[in-house]
Write an enzyme that holds these catalytic residues in place. Sequence first.
Site, mmCIF file in Angstrom:
data_model
loop_
_atom_site.group_PDB
_atom_site.id
_atom_site.type_symbol
_atom_site.label_atom_id
_atom_site.label_comp_id
_atom_site.label_asym_id
_atom_site.label_seq_id
_atom_site.Cartn_x
_atom_site.Cartn_y
_atom_site.Cartn_z
ATOM 1 N N LYS A 53 27.083 -8.626 66.851
ATOM 2 C CA LYS A 53 25.995 -7.832 67.449
ATOM 3 C C LYS A 53 24.872 -7.621 66.430
ATOM 4 C CE LYS A 53 29.145 -5.796 70.719
ATOM 5 N NZ LYS A 53 30.213 -4.841 70.947
ATOM 6 N N GLN A 97 32.059 0.885 68.982
ATOM 7 C CA GLN A 97 32.946 -0.239 69.259
ATOM 8 C C GLN A 97 34.314 0.251 69.740
ATOM 9 O OE1 GLN A 97 32.012 -3.563 69.170
ATOM 10 N NE2 GLN A 97 33.989 -3.831 70.184
ATOM 11 N N ASP A 120 25.472 0.756 76.479
ATOM 12 C CA ASP A 120 26.709 0.162 77.009
ATOM 13 C C ASP A 120 26.950 0.591 78.460
ATOM 14 O OD1 ASP A 120 28.148 -1.655 75.575
ATOM 15 O OD2 ASP A 120 29.323 -0.180 74.452
#
Length: 297
Positions: A53, A97, A120
């Site tokens: 990322k 994460q 997200d």
Amino acid sequence: MTAQLIDGKRIAAKINRETADACARLCEHHIQPGLAVVLIGDDPASRIYVNSKEKRCLELGIYSDKRVLPADATMDQVLRLIDELNRDSRINGILVQSPPPPQIDEEAVIAAIRPEKDVDCFHPVNVGKMLIGKTDGFFPCTPYGVMVLLREYGIDPAGKHAVILGRSNIVGKPMLALLLQKASGANATVTCVHSRTPDIGSFTRQADILIAAIGRPEFVTADMVKPGAVVVDVGINRVADAGAAKGYRVVGDVKFEAVSPLASYITPVPGGVGPMTIAMLMANTLKACRLQHRLGE
Ligand code: NAP
């Protein structure tokens, strides 16, 4: 019939180019989108995801802030970091994460992220917005990527029967919400099946669009697919393979060789849905930046 391959690598590259171009235009106005990625602990797979990322941010002109906390970090430490990132004006998107270590309450961490920075789309505010069809929040990256693949290949779900295998909060449920919307590019009739569904094949055989997201290697066999169906394989599974250099190979939830001769379109694994996830994360970060600078979507 042999299915046309849905090339996720190509479409992800296109989305990435659009994001990079938009970042370059913002740069002329001295604005740079910023993404913070928080890694708690040292899980090797998570580290790889976080690094990729970060790399993609740099390639596209997005400011990247990687924060690593030790595996024994406390909730207090994590929440203090989230608070700092919430208030940091260089940061438009925050991603923690998954999965965090067991002492960390993931739901509470997500709830602490400002919804405007929840790229997200795990925060209940954004999940709710998605469900009621509002577009000023975010869509979760993997299901959003699937919707973009369908759009890019001219596959209109309107009036089609979409059957989703799996009901996770990350893939199955948001996939259902996105396909069901009364909106252009959606309008499907949707069925979602899961581990408590008896005779799954009786549902999948009705699917015009079949989306597999259960994490079971090659679960979907040819007899479970209606000829001419669009088959989207979200699954990423490692299976032992003594002949492979790494000792394993990656397969999806669909038995590709058996299903592709009868489908109309199919995503390969790897190279299908996978590359779309990070591309949509970058697109969401750009969107977050535009919204936070009141530049519209
Ligand atoms: P998950 O959280 O483990 O959820 C799996 C879902 O599948 C659950 O709803 C489960 O049912 C259902 N299921 C499991 N075994 C089943 C069976 N034998 N029959 C019917 N339903 C079954 O997984 P996930 O996070 O959604 O991920 C699914 C797959 O997609 C995994 O392979 C994952 O690696 C992959 N994935 C890929 C991407 C990408 O970027 N391409 C992103 C995310 C995930 P219950 O709810 O009843 O337990």
